[in-house]
Design a protein around this motif. Structure first.
Motif, PDB file in Angstrom:
ATOM      1  N   VAL A 144     -22.351  23.589  56.096  1.00 50.50           N
ATOM      2  CA  VAL A 144     -23.665  23.459  56.551  1.00 50.50           C
ATOM      3  C   VAL A 144     -24.844  23.375  56.239  1.00 50.50           C
ATOM      4  O   VAL A 144     -25.609  23.209  55.140  1.00 50.50           O
ATOM      5  N   ILE A 145     -25.025  23.445  57.409  1.00 46.75           N
ATOM      6  CA  ILE A 145     -26.507  22.520  57.392  1.00 46.75           C
ATOM      7  C   ILE A 145     -28.181  22.818  58.349  1.00 46.75           C
ATOM      8  O   ILE A 145     -28.351  23.733  58.986  1.00 46.75           O
ATOM      9  N   GLU A 146     -28.353  24.013  57.393  1.00 45.33           N
ATOM     10  CA  GLU A 146     -29.629  24.892  57.466  1.00 45.33           C
ATOM     11  C   GLU A 146     -30.537  24.876  59.176  1.00 45.33           C
ATOM     12  O   GLU A 146     -30.615  25.602  59.813  1.00 45.33           O
ATOM     13  N   SER A 147     -31.405  23.616  58.916  1.00 43.23           N
ATOM     14  CA  SER A 147     -32.044  23.657  60.197  1.00 43.23           C
ATOM     15  C   SER A 147     -30.877  23.305  61.594  1.00 43.23           C
ATOM     16  O   SER A 147     -31.676  23.465  62.726  1.00 43.23           O
ATOM     17  N   GLU A 148     -29.742  23.002  61.486  1.00 43.79           N
ATOM     18  CA  GLU A 148     -29.632  22.706  62.731  1.00 43.79           C
ATOM     19  C   GLU A 148     -28.609  24.362  63.159  1.00 43.79           C
ATOM     20  O   GLU A 148     -27.925  24.872  64.239  1.00 43.79           O
ATOM     21  N   GLU A 149     -28.597  25.456  61.994  1.00 43.31           N
ATOM     22  CA  GLU A 149     -28.344  26.716  63.146  1.00 43.31           C
ATOM     23  C   GLU A 149     -29.452  27.563  62.957  1.00 43.31           C
ATOM     24  O   GLU A 149     -30.119  27.675  62.447  1.00 43.31           O
ATOM     25  N   ILE A 150     -28.684  28.563  64.446  1.00 45.01           N
ATOM     26  CA  ILE A 150     -29.783  29.463  64.557  1.00 45.01           C
ATOM     27  C   ILE A 150     -29.197  30.442  64.179  1.00 45.01           C
ATOM     28  O   ILE A 150     -30.259  31.928  64.741  1.00 45.01           O
ATOM     29  N   VAL A 151     -28.152  30.977  63.588  1.00 46.35           N
ATOM     30  CA  VAL A 151     -27.513  32.529  63.510  1.00 46.35           C
ATOM     31  C   VAL A 151     -29.015  32.783  61.668  1.00 46.35           C
ATOM     32  O   VAL A 151     -28.892  34.092  61.901  1.00 46.35           O
ATOM     33  N   GLN A 152     -29.351  31.636  61.895  1.00 46.87           N
ATOM     34  CA  GLN A 152     -30.212  32.237  60.356  1.00 46.87           C
ATOM     35  C   GLN A 152     -31.149  33.315  61.206  1.00 46.87           C
ATOM     36  O   GLN A 152     -31.840  33.935  59.966  1.00 46.87           O
TER      37      GLN A 152
ATOM     38  N   LEU B  89     -25.933  35.458  56.878  1.00 45.01           N
ATOM     39  CA  LEU B  89     -24.876  34.643  57.629  1.00 45.01           C
ATOM     40  C   LEU B  89     -23.792  33.444  57.922  1.00 45.01           C
ATOM     41  O   LEU B  89     -23.183  33.123  57.869  1.00 45.01           O
ATOM     42  N   LEU B  90     -25.005  32.391  56.964  1.00 44.39           N
ATOM     43  CA  LEU B  90     -24.656  31.193  56.527  1.00 44.39           C
ATOM     44  C   LEU B  90     -23.845  30.941  55.773  1.00 44.39           C
ATOM     45  O   LEU B  90     -23.175  30.430  55.234  1.00 44.39           O
ATOM     46  N   THR B  91     -23.190  31.978  54.776  1.00 45.59           N
ATOM     47  CA  THR B  91     -22.449  32.341  52.919  1.00 45.59           C
ATOM     48  C   THR B  91     -20.857  32.441  53.353  1.00 45.59           C
ATOM     49  O   THR B  91     -20.551  32.813  52.992  1.00 45.59           O
TER      50      THR B  91
ATOM     51  N   PHE C  50     -27.928  20.596  73.569  1.00 42.03           N
ATOM     52  CA  PHE C  50     -29.696  19.968  73.119  1.00 42.03           C
ATOM     53  C   PHE C  50     -29.645  19.871  71.838  1.00 42.03           C
ATOM     54  O   PHE C  50     -30.472  19.112  71.766  1.00 42.03           O
ATOM     55  N   LYS C  51     -29.243  20.257  70.675  1.00 40.41           N
ATOM     56  CA  LYS C  51     -29.266  20.300  69.992  1.00 40.41           C
ATOM     57  C   LYS C  51     -28.201  19.745  68.934  1.00 40.41           C
ATOM     58  O   LYS C  51     -27.265  19.838  69.028  1.00 40.41           O
ATOM     59  N   SER C  52     -28.101  18.521  68.218  1.00 40.48           N
ATOM     60  CA  SER C  52     -27.116  17.843  67.782  1.00 40.48           C
ATOM     61  C   SER C  52     -26.781  17.883  66.666  1.00 40.48           C
ATOM     62  O   SER C  52     -27.327  18.742  65.529  1.00 40.48           O
ATOM     63  N   THR C  53     -25.924  18.684  66.467  1.00 41.34           N
ATOM     64  CA  THR C  53     -24.765  18.944  65.472  1.00 41.34           C
ATOM     65  C   THR C  53     -23.810  18.420  64.896  1.00 41.34           C
ATOM     66  O   THR C  53     -23.260  17.500  65.869  1.00 41.34           O
ATOM     67  N   ASN C  54     -22.610  19.619  63.982  1.00 37.98           N
ATOM     68  CA  ASN C  54     -21.410  18.993  63.668  1.00 37.98           C
ATOM     69  C   ASN C  54     -20.180  19.080  65.056  1.00 37.98           C
ATOM     70  O   ASN C  54     -19.617  17.723  65.241  1.00 37.98           O
TER      71      ASN C  54
ATOM     72  N   GLY D 207     -15.647  19.400  65.204  1.00 37.72           N
ATOM     73  CA  GLY D 207     -16.607  19.852  64.793  1.00 37.72           C
ATOM     74  C   GLY D 207     -16.480  21.338  64.893  1.00 37.72           C
ATOM     75  O   GLY D 207     -17.117  21.524  65.889  1.00 37.72           O
ATOM     76  N   ARG D 208     -17.086  21.571  63.620  1.00 36.12           N
ATOM     77  CA  ARG D 208     -18.192  23.564  63.935  1.00 36.12           C
ATOM     78  C   ARG D 208     -18.784  23.576  63.146  1.00 36.12           C
ATOM     79  O   ARG D 208     -18.974  22.855  61.782  1.00 36.12           O
ATOM     80  N   ASN D 209     -18.883  24.402  63.482  1.00 37.78           N
ATOM     81  CA  ASN D 209     -20.604  25.391  62.237  1.00 37.78           C
ATOM     82  C   ASN D 209     -20.426  26.424  62.579  1.00 37.78           C
ATOM     83  O   ASN D 209     -19.751  26.595  63.225  1.00 37.78           O
TER      84      ASN D 209
END
Length: 295
Positions: A14-22, A28-30, A100-104, A112-114
């Motif tokens: 989990v990389i917080e800067s890459e998550e929009i659900v936060q 939700l990240l936990t 457009f967002k570089s993620t897992n 890869g998933r997040n």
């Protein structure tokens, strides 16, 4: 002899800067999104949400005389179109994020998933379950058979369901959501036609945007093929066979058949504003006897 390609560990950090659900809630990240309970809960929540929206839409349509006068089948189809429109807007956001967002999803295109991608996949499965259930029930009630719609969305549900079950292909699954970009404008097209606004400026502008959305779909499909080209050796070695077959069967279908055909039909409709879903003859009876996909 060349060494075999080694599969890297799944990218699930989990990389917080890459998550929009936060933005909805940092909590939700936990959550552990790999558990069956969490998967089922999100899928059920999406199913119930779209079911509630469908019945709410039916009630709201009865408020307007022009819509209340429509045949019940038309109102049901319009309510389904509204649900698809809401889903389409969600897919524009989630698909754009995935592309457009570089993620897992980019670090490992197979496994890869997040958190955001997991929520997107479960949400999509819930929608397609709702969609198929609603279409089958309406077919039974109105004695029709929506074979094209059931086949298309059935394949989509199978593909996303397998991806969720095997926890693979979240990258292509989430990026492909952008292909629903045409759905909200298609929904508005149908509503304006039924409201008798097919000669209005709003309808013409919406129809031009709808036609252009199919041009953009082709661009997105080319992107998916390019990602395949870049990662072909890894995909060929490690993507689960059932997912591989469904992914590229559907990608060939939408790239070379569905998108060109729907784009052509919507271009025709721009100059000839009729509803091919319900063409009525002089006896005011349905001539096609079935629901076709409104895209």
């Amino acid at each position: 002899m060349a060494a075999p390609v080694q599969r890297p560990p799944p990218a699930v950090d989990v990389i917080e800067s890459e998550e929009i659900v936060q933005w909805l809630s940092p909590a939700l990240l936990t959550i552990d999104y790999s558990t069956r309970t969490v998967k089922s809960t999100v899928v059920l929540a999406a199913f119930l949400s779209f079911s509630a929206l469908f019945f709410l839409s039916l009630l709201v349509l009865n408020v307007f005389p022009s819509f209340r006068a429509l045949h019940r089948k038309h109102r049901v189809f319009m309510s389904l179109a509204i649900c698809r429109g809401v889903f389409g807007f969600s897919c524009i956001l989630l698909g754009s994020y995935a592309i457009f967002k570089s993620t897992n999803l980019d670090r490992d295109v197979v496994f890869g998933r997040n958190v955001t991608s997991a929520m997107s996949m479960y949400f999509t499965v819930g929608f397609f379950i709702f969609e198929l259930a609603a279409v089958v029930i309406s077919d039974v009630c109105f004695k029709t058979f929506s074979k094209m719609l059931i086949t298309h969305h059935g394949l989509a549900l199978l593909g996303y369901g397998l991806a969720v079950q095997l926890e693979a292909n979240y990258s292509f699954g989430c990026k492909a959501l952008i292909l629903e970009m045409s759905t909200p404008f298609s929904c508005l097209c149908f509503v304006l036609l039924k409201a008798g606004k097919e000669n209005s400026v709003l309808w013409k502008v919406n129809q031009m945007v709808l036609v252009h959305s199919f041009h953009l779909r082709s661009v997105a499909e080319c992107h998916l093929w390019y990602v395949t080209y870049q990662n072909w050796a890894y995909i060929q070695d490690f993507m689960p066979a059932p997912i591989f077959v469904l992914l590229y069967f559907n990608l060939v279908l939408v790239t070379f058949v569905m998108t060109p055909y729907w784009g052509y039909k919507k271009t025709q409709q721009l100059f000839n504003p009729v509803d091919w879903n319900f063409q009525e003859n002089k006896h005011n009876t349905l001539s096609n006897g079935t629901f076709k996909k409104q895209v």
